[in-house]
Design a protein around this motif. Structure first.
Motif, PDB file in Angstrom:
ATOM      1  N   ASP A   1       0.798  -1.222   0.000  1.00 37.67           N
ATOM      2  CA  ASP A   1       0.000   0.000   0.000  1.00 37.67           C
ATOM      3  C   ASP A   1       0.837   1.283   0.000  1.00 37.67           C
ATOM      4  OD1 ASP A   1      -2.661   1.307   0.163  1.00 37.67           O
ATOM      5  OD2 ASP A   1      -1.883   1.970   2.114  1.00 37.67           O
ATOM      6  N   PRO A   2       1.880   1.395   0.822  1.00 41.08           N
ATOM      7  CA  PRO A   2       2.669   2.641   0.794  1.00 41.08           C
ATOM      8  C   PRO A   2       3.315   2.890  -0.572  1.00 41.08           C
ATOM      9  CG  PRO A   2       3.251   1.309   2.706  1.00 41.08           C
ATOM     10  CD  PRO A   2       2.356   0.473   1.854  1.00 41.08           C
TER      11      PRO A   2
ATOM     12  N   TYR B   1       3.507   5.828  -5.711  1.00 46.84           N
ATOM     13  CA  TYR B   1       3.523   5.842  -7.178  1.00 46.84           C
ATOM     14  C   TYR B   1       2.332   6.630  -7.722  1.00 46.84           C
ATOM     15  CZ  TYR B   1       3.344   4.385 -12.012  1.00 46.84           C
ATOM     16  OH  TYR B   1       3.275   4.384 -13.385  1.00 46.84           O
ATOM     17  N   ASP B   2       1.138   6.380  -7.200  1.00 45.85           N
ATOM     18  CA  ASP B   2      -0.050   7.110  -7.659  1.00 45.85           C
ATOM     19  C   ASP B   2       0.119   8.610  -7.477  1.00 45.85           C
ATOM     20  OD1 ASP B   2      -1.334   4.783  -8.436  1.00 45.85           O
ATOM     21  OD2 ASP B   2      -2.633   4.691  -6.662  1.00 45.85           O
ATOM     22  N   ALA B   3       0.628   9.013  -6.321  1.00 43.63           N
ATOM     23  CA  ALA B   3       0.834  10.439  -6.054  1.00 43.63           C
ATOM     24  C   ALA B   3       1.848  11.031  -7.027  1.00 43.63           C
ATOM     25  CB  ALA B   3       1.284  10.647  -4.612  1.00 43.63           C
ATOM     26  N   CYS B   4       2.895  10.289  -7.291  1.00 39.58           N
ATOM     27  CA  CYS B   4       3.922  10.763  -8.219  1.00 39.58           C
ATOM     28  C   CYS B   4       3.352  10.958  -9.625  1.00 39.58           C
ATOM     29  CB  CYS B   4       5.092   9.784  -8.248  1.00 39.58           C
ATOM     30  SG  CYS B   4       6.461  10.342  -9.285  1.00 39.58           S
TER      31      CYS B   4
ATOM     32  N   GLU C   1      11.469   5.512 -10.438  1.00 34.83           N
ATOM     33  CA  GLU C   1      11.986   4.947  -9.185  1.00 34.83           C
ATOM     34  C   GLU C   1      10.839   4.474  -8.289  1.00 34.83           C
ATOM     35  OE1 GLU C   1      15.038   3.968  -8.233  1.00 34.83           O
ATOM     36  OE2 GLU C   1      15.514   4.484 -10.301  1.00 34.83           O
ATOM     37  N   SER C   2       9.765   5.251  -8.226  1.00 33.07           N
ATOM     38  CA  SER C   2       8.585   4.834  -7.460  1.00 33.07           C
ATOM     39  C   SER C   2       8.007   3.553  -8.040  1.00 33.07           C
ATOM     40  CB  SER C   2       7.509   5.922  -7.484  1.00 33.07           C
ATOM     41  OG  SER C   2       7.914   7.044  -6.769  1.00 33.07           O
TER      42      SER C   2
ATOM     43  N   PHE D   1       7.181  -2.309  -7.966  1.00 29.96           N
ATOM     44  CA  PHE D   1       7.411  -3.593  -8.635  1.00 29.96           C
ATOM     45  C   PHE D   1       8.126  -4.574  -7.704  1.00 29.96           C
ATOM     46  CE2 PHE D   1      10.307  -6.359 -10.990  1.00 29.96           C
ATOM     47  CZ  PHE D   1       9.400  -7.090 -11.733  1.00 29.96           C
ATOM     48  N   HIS D   2       9.167  -4.113  -7.040  1.00 25.93           N
ATOM     49  CA  HIS D   2       9.916  -5.000  -6.136  1.00 25.93           C
ATOM     50  C   HIS D   2       9.037  -5.485  -4.986  1.00 25.93           C
ATOM     51  CE1 HIS D   2      13.666  -4.768  -8.231  1.00 25.93           C
ATOM     52  NE2 HIS D   2      13.671  -3.453  -8.180  1.00 25.93           N
ATOM     53  N   CYS D   3       8.180  -4.611  -4.485  1.00 30.24           N
ATOM     54  CA  CYS D   3       7.269  -5.025  -3.420  1.00 30.24           C
ATOM     55  C   CYS D   3       6.309  -6.098  -3.920  1.00 30.24           C
ATOM     56  CB  CYS D   3       6.488  -3.820  -2.896  1.00 30.24           C
ATOM     57  SG  CYS D   3       5.370  -4.239  -1.542  1.00 30.24           S
TER      58      CYS D   3
END
Length: 129
Positions: free
Chosen positions: A63-64, A69-72, A85-86, A91-93
């Protein structure tokens, strides 16, 4: 069948109508689908979370990163490449938390149209999807 294929099969099985309505809306609104199809997108997301355990689990765990990413993307609509980067962190998460436990999630059985509910019993999800 790998995790992604199994997840898509479960979404299609349980949320076929919502998926079809969302796809139709996107196709009919190529210029502003992201605005016009928000209701269909939300219905598909809710159905997917309610019926496919791995989706809810990944959304809870990441979620974080999703919010970041959405905010960016919202902040950088003219140049979303700023958000790479976001996106990588997200993706890694999803890669980390989207891995299957030894028993795996419930599987869509195309032949019988049933799912293997026992297989997902060890997931430890809250609220059950």
């Amino acid at each position: 069948m790998d995790v992604a294929d199994n997840t898509v099969a479960l979404v299609t099985k349980h949320c076929g109508l919502q998926l079809e309505l969302y796809q139709k809306c996107v196709t009919q609104n190529p210029e502003n689908w992201d605005i016009k199809c928000i209701t269909q997108k939300r219905a598909l997301a809710k159905c997917s979370e309610d019926n496919v355990p791995i989706i809810k689990h990944v959304k809870e765990m990441c979620d974080p990163f999703i919010k970041d990413y959405d905010a960016c993307v919202m902040k950088n609509q003219q140049d979303p490449t700023v958000c790479l980067e976001s996106l990588k962190r997200l993706f890694h998460c999803t890669e980390e938390h989207g891995k299957l436990p030894p028993t795996g999630p419930p599987r869509a059985d195309a032949a019988s149209g049933t799912s293997d509910a026992k297989a997902g019993a060890g997931y430890g999800y809250r609220g059950g999807i």
